[in-house]
Design a protein around this motif. Sequence first.
Motif, short mmCIF file in Angstrom:
data_model
loop_
_atom_site.label_atom_id
_atom_site.label_comp_id
_atom_site.label_asym_id
_atom_site.label_seq_id
_atom_site.Cartn_x
_atom_site.Cartn_y
_atom_site.Cartn_z
N GLY A 277 50.02 8.67 -36.26
CA GLY A 277 51.52 8.87 -36.48
C GLY A 277 52.02 8.41 -38.01
O GLY A 277 52.79 9.11 -38.20
N VAL A 278 51.38 7.55 -38.38
CA VAL A 278 51.84 6.91 -39.74
C VAL A 278 51.54 7.92 -40.84
O VAL A 278 52.12 8.48 -41.52
CB VAL A 278 51.55 5.42 -40.00
N PRO A 279 50.15 7.98 -40.93
CA PRO A 279 49.77 9.17 -42.14
C PRO A 279 49.99 10.41 -42.06
O PRO A 279 50.45 11.01 -42.96
CB PRO A 279 48.03 8.82 -41.91
N VAL A 280 50.23 10.78 -40.74
CA VAL A 280 50.89 12.29 -40.41
C VAL A 280 52.25 12.37 -40.94
O VAL A 280 52.64 13.25 -41.48
CB VAL A 280 50.73 12.88 -38.94
N THR A 281 53.18 11.09 -40.35
CA THR A 281 54.41 11.13 -41.08
C THR A 281 54.43 11.01 -42.47
O THR A 281 55.29 11.72 -43.16
CB THR A 281 55.39 10.05 -40.37
N ASN A 282 53.69 10.26 -43.25
CA ASN A 282 53.51 10.31 -44.65
C ASN A 282 53.19 11.47 -45.25
O ASN A 282 53.77 12.06 -46.48
CB ASN A 282 52.56 9.14 -45.01
N GLN A 283 52.37 12.08 -44.63
CA GLN A 283 51.96 13.55 -45.09
C GLN A 283 53.22 14.56 -45.08
O GLN A 283 53.29 15.50 -45.86
CB GLN A 283 50.69 14.10 -44.13
N LEU A 284 53.89 14.46 -44.02
CA LEU A 284 55.03 15.20 -43.80
C LEU A 284 56.20 15.01 -44.82
O LEU A 284 56.53 15.94 -45.49
CB LEU A 284 55.75 14.95 -42.51
N LEU A 286 55.60 13.61 -47.78
CA LEU A 286 54.89 14.28 -49.17
C LEU A 286 55.02 15.77 -49.08
O LEU A 286 55.54 16.47 -50.09
CB LEU A 286 53.44 13.99 -49.17
N THR A 287 54.77 16.53 -48.19
CA THR A 287 54.88 18.01 -48.30
C THR A 287 56.22 18.36 -48.18
O THR A 287 56.57 19.32 -48.93
CB THR A 287 54.12 18.65 -47.14
N PHE A 288 57.11 18.04 -47.35
CA PHE A 288 58.46 18.21 -47.20
C PHE A 288 58.95 18.07 -48.59
O PHE A 288 59.91 18.97 -49.07
CB PHE A 288 59.19 17.63 -45.88
N GLY A 289 59.08 16.87 -49.04
CA GLY A 289 59.85 16.24 -49.91
C GLY A 289 59.38 17.21 -51.48
O GLY A 289 60.02 17.60 -52.29
N LEU A 290 58.04 17.54 -51.61
CA LEU A 290 57.44 18.27 -52.70
C LEU A 290 58.16 19.61 -52.64
O LEU A 290 58.61 20.32 -53.62
CB LEU A 290 56.17 18.40 -52.62
N ILE A 291 58.29 20.31 -51.62
CA ILE A 291 58.74 21.72 -51.38
C ILE A 291 60.12 21.66 -51.96
O ILE A 291 60.67 22.38 -52.70
CB ILE A 291 58.53 22.13 -50.06
N GLN A 292 61.02 20.84 -51.54
CA GLN A 292 62.44 20.64 -51.72
C GLN A 292 62.69 20.16 -53.08
O GLN A 292 63.57 20.91 -53.76
CB GLN A 292 63.33 19.52 -50.87
#
Length: 299
Positions: A277-284, A286-292
């Motif tokens: 749950g922690v690494p997947v949330t971190n991945q989220l 990363l990805t969400f923030g980069l796109i925005q």
Amino acid sequence: MKNIRFLKEIWKASRPLSLTLAFYSTTLGMAVAHLEGNLFSGSLAFDLKLIFLVTLAGLFVQTGTNFINDYFECEYKNLHFKEGKKYSFLGQKRKAFDILIFLLGMLSFLITAFLGLYIISITTRKLILIGVLGIIGGYAYTGEPIVYKKRGLGTPLSFLLMGPLMVMGTHLAFSQYYSWRPIILGLPISLLIPVLMLSNELRDYERDKSLGIKTLTVRIGFKKGKMLYLFLLSSSYLLTIIFVILNLYPAAALLSLLTLPLAVKAYQNVAEAEKKGVPVTNQLHLTFGLIQLLALFLF
């Protein structure tokens, strides 16, 4: 080999992967300044220097926080590890490596302070209060005697310090004035900071409860912790849509909706207290923030 292992342990204690929180928050403040036409002053050399220094200060204050957190929580993480000579330090018996981690944390805060003072000297004195709050808040997360994490304030204060405060401070360095705009426009990304904190708390719920570490999740219970995680996560997406409708965000920001399957996966893992749950949330994050951020800078 021993030296390599030693350096790896220091690297691990600094938690380099978590530094995206500071990097995204400082970049977010710059993105809002860019939208307002305040990012570049006309002197490219000065602007690039300021961008570098502000980013560096953000990274160092979080690195300091990570080191101090590792020092004060190693007694829980290494509960059965008793090897090595111990020395009296700050009223406790600690191993030499633990003391080094503490000193590296304080050094990181000292570097942050020097960077902050220089940034203030070339921008505005209005940054002083934000800088002081950032350093004190970073230390007090797990640092004695405050330890606001154990008071159930870790998640909300991490959000305020690493989110709105850092975003507003970065914006202030470039705009020279206080504004609610960077705080509001930064919410979709900033809200993922407490989401990431909650993923840690939910994973460690049983351990923290047994050790008497009263995190927010321990205080409100696992079920309510999951609900808060889901509420904050959903709010990031909802606010993105609202900001696009209100023309506060470019339409390209809607591309962050492509990360919804990852968000569902993150919640499913966190809801079962899975370690993933922690690494997947971190991945989220990363990805969400980069796109925005790309949307705010490029469109």
